[in-house]
Design an enzyme around this catalytic site. Structure first.
Site, PDB file in Angstrom:
ATOM      1  CG  ASP A  28      50.964  27.067 -16.533  1.00 35.05           C
ATOM      2  OD1 ASP A  28      51.326  25.682 -15.809  1.00 35.05           O
ATOM      3  OD2 ASP A  28      49.696  26.023 -17.692  1.00 35.05           O
ATOM      4  CB  ILE A  29      56.241  26.173 -16.328  1.00 33.25           C
ATOM      5  CG1 ILE A  29      57.010  27.290 -15.659  1.00 33.25           C
ATOM      6  CG2 ILE A  29      57.995  25.578 -17.249  1.00 33.25           C
ATOM      7  CD1 ILE A  29      57.412  28.635 -16.663  1.00 33.25           C
ATOM      8  CG  HIS A 110      73.451  18.602  -8.814  1.00 33.95           C
ATOM      9  ND1 HIS A 110      73.328  17.540  -9.414  1.00 33.95           N
ATOM     10  CD2 HIS A 110      72.404  18.634  -8.226  1.00 33.95           C
ATOM     11  CE1 HIS A 110      72.671  16.486  -8.981  1.00 33.95           C
ATOM     12  NE2 HIS A 110      72.110  16.647  -8.359  1.00 33.95           N
ATOM     13  CG  ASP A 122      70.561  13.226  -8.146  1.00 29.43           C
ATOM     14  OD1 ASP A 122      70.923  14.590  -8.221  1.00 29.43           O
ATOM     15  OD2 ASP A 122      70.954  12.438  -8.061  1.00 29.43           O
ATOM     16  CD  GLU A 156      74.713  17.561  -5.207  1.00 29.00           C
ATOM     17  OE1 GLU A 156      74.078  17.437  -4.388  1.00 29.00           O
ATOM     18  OE2 GLU A 156      75.086  16.650  -6.198  1.00 29.00           O
ATOM     19  CD  GLU A 157      75.264  13.162  -8.192  1.00 34.61           C
ATOM     20  OE1 GLU A 157      75.255  13.087  -7.309  1.00 34.61           O
ATOM     21  OE2 GLU A 157      73.695  13.857  -8.910  1.00 34.61           O
ATOM     22  CG  ASP A 185      69.826  18.554  -5.577  1.00 29.18           C
ATOM     23  OD1 ASP A 185      69.512  17.664  -6.553  1.00 29.18           O
ATOM     24  OD2 ASP A 185      70.596  17.841  -5.226  1.00 29.18           O
ATOM     25  CG  HIS A 285      73.727   8.396  -6.826  1.00 27.90           C
ATOM     26  ND1 HIS A 285      73.531   8.844  -5.624  1.00 27.90           N
ATOM     27  CD2 HIS A 285      72.964   9.798  -7.440  1.00 27.90           C
ATOM     28  CE1 HIS A 285      74.065   9.862  -5.415  1.00 27.90           C
ATOM     29  NE2 HIS A 285      73.436  10.959  -6.250  1.00 27.90           N
ATOM     30  CG  ASP A 304      53.353  25.273 -13.156  1.00 24.79           C
ATOM     31  OD1 ASP A 304      53.720  25.708 -14.141  1.00 24.79           O
ATOM     32  OD2 ASP A 304      52.372  24.353 -13.293  1.00 24.79           O
TER      33      ASP A 304
END
Length: 499
Positions: A28-29, A110, A122, A156-157, A185, A285, A304
């Site tokens: 479990d994270i 990213h 993001d 990535e953006e 992402d 954004h 998880d």
């Protein structure tokens, strides 16, 4: 961040049912740990002009933070630099020592933001989630069969620049070693949806299926969300995130996504709650994509899911031991079809064969076996259509020769399998594998459902030490018992080891 549009033998009582997922259970994270990383990303942005964008000091500080976390727990980290738009960008690659170097499972996200804001959803959310999963690998001592690699991508953006640089500069021999790429992402959107990349194109929209193996990744992630009672919907592989360069060179991929600037429909709201008619992430954004722009429940579930996928797809390293029995089906070894004379199937009976690939909207029979050219399959030829040699009319079974098991040690049965069907299948259709000795142990009982399921090899593992000292046989049966539902199944690489 730029993500895609949303888019039979005589019955016997089973002594026990063995799990078919990876033998090592994923942890479990802890949400608190993931959010602690997000706090660090927010602090970095605040101290560096309000963002973590390509070419800006906040981005390199983010790389250094993640790298320090991984170095401290024994990862081998590499910072890969590239140039775009007159500025230096960086990818961070982290390899976990161990695992098969010729079979790599990679997870990536990213790390950069847009210049307008700190980019906490993001894509701090995906970056923090895979970071905490990587740390959990070290913390738990997980020893996977595959080699684990994690990647944090730059720029990535600005058009997937970092991930494209990484893939382009990998020699072909190294690309072929990557057996799957998991992309995360935006996994904490405040008005969250639960989307899984449509690896098998079962939605039938957009760009089509991912490379072979993508369906297995999709099914694995769906299995996690099913286990916690959360419905998912598909999202298309349209190349708008960092999986794009990977699938373009034939590397299977998948991942999850909680939504960006798209509008949550009333149907989505009825599935997941939240606000219909509003964006999944109203701060997409924008400068308001801060630490307050996170849905904790979605972030927790998706972190998880990352762990579940890594643990399941990487597989636990097999224990050292002696091979008691092995069959790759490259030669005939005495498996008997319809061993009890009670089968009712009229077509697609089990046979050892060199299978032909078939499909009907989704892949229903794989032409590629796990090893070599042969497997056990329900009707090997392709015929004039996908339904020409599929399993029809009831139950078909096949049984191994007698196998004498040693009287001591831990005995483990492993095998590869798939069950494929269309959405006219029901729970009356199935694939079942049993070990029959003094008692009977069901080691796989995969039941169909009214949805398309593409053929994708998976590995089952079961402890069969309860049969130690016995002469046993492995009995495989599959059923198309609900009418013409285009059922296909296969088994390959059966092995029993003693440790």
């Amino acid at each position: 961040m730029a993500v895609g549009a949303l888019t039979a033998a005589a019955p016997v009582a089973a002594a026990s049912v063995a799990p078919t997922a990876a033998p090592a259970a994923p942890p479990d994270i802890a949400l608190a740990n993931v959010k602690a990383h997000l706090t660090q990303f927010q602090s970095i942005a605040t101290a560096n002009g309000g963002n973590r964008a390509h070419g800006r000091p906040g981005y390199l500080a983010s790389v250094n933070y993640v790298k320090a976390q991984l170095d401290a727990v024994g990862y081998t980290t590499t910072v890969q630099s590239f140039t775009y738009g007159g500025a230096t960008g960086y990818n961070l690659i982290a390899d976990r020592p161990g695992g098969d170097p010729n079979s790599v499972l990679m997870a990536g996200a990213h790390l950069d933001s847009v210049t307008a804001g700190p980019g906490i959803n993001d894509n701090g959310s995906g970056s923090a989630s895979i970071l905490e999963v990587a740390l959990a690998v070290a913390r738990t001592g997980f020893q996977p069969e595959k080699h684990l690699r994690f990647g944090w991508w730059g720029a990535e953006e600005l058009g997937l620049r970092g991930s494209q640089y990484y893939v382009t500069n990998l020699p072909a021999s190294e690309r072929s070693k990557i057996k799957g790429y998991l992309n995360f992402d935006m996994v904490g959107s405040p008005n969250a949806g639960y989307f899984v990349y449509d690896g098998d194109n079962s939605d039938g929209v957009g760009s089509g299926p991912g490379p072979a193996g993508s369906a297995q990744i999709e099914q694995t992630l769906q299995a996690y969300f099913t286990s916690i009672g959360v419905p998912t919907r598909g999202t298309d592989f349209d190349g708008r995130s960092d999986y794009g360069p990977f699938i373009n060179v034939g590397i299977p991929a998948g991942g999850t996504f909680t939504g960006a600037e798209g509008i949550k429909s009333s149907t989505h709201a009825s599935l997941w709650g939240g606000t219909a008619g509003a964006a999944f992430d109203p701060c997409y954004h924008r400068s308001c994509d801060t630490s307050s722009n996170i849905n904790d429940t979605a972030l927790n579930r998706n972190a998880d899911a990352v762990a579940y996928a890594v643990w399941s797809l990487a597989g636990a390293a097999p224990p050292p031991g002696t091979t008691v029995y092995s069959d790759t089906f490259e030669t005939a070894t005495g498996w008997t079809a319809n061993p009890s004379g009670t089968d009712t199937a009229t077509l697609g009976q089990w046979e050892r064969g060199d299978p032909a690939a078939t499909s009907s909207g989704v892949v229903t029979q794989l032409g590629a076996t796990v090893s070599g050219s042969f497997d056990l399959v329900t009707g090997a030829p392709a015929g004039s259509s996908a339904g020409a040699y599929d399993l029809d009319g009831g139950v078909s079974s096949i049984r191994s020769p007698a196998i004498t098991l040693p009287a001591s040690g831990t005995l483990t049965l492993t095998f590869s399998w798939y069950l494929a069907h269309l959405n006219n299948a029901t729970s009356a259709d199935y694939l079942r594998v049993r070990v029959v000795g003094a008692s009977t142990t069901t080691v796989l009982d995969q039941v169909a459902a009214a949805s398309d399921r593409a053929a994708a090899w998976q590995v089952a593992s079961a402890n069969i030490s309860g049969h130690a000292g016995q002469s046993i046989r492995i009995l495989v049966d599959a059923a198309d018992a609900s009418g013409a539902s285009l059922v296909e199944a296969a088994i390959d690489d059966v092995k029993i080891t003693q440790s």
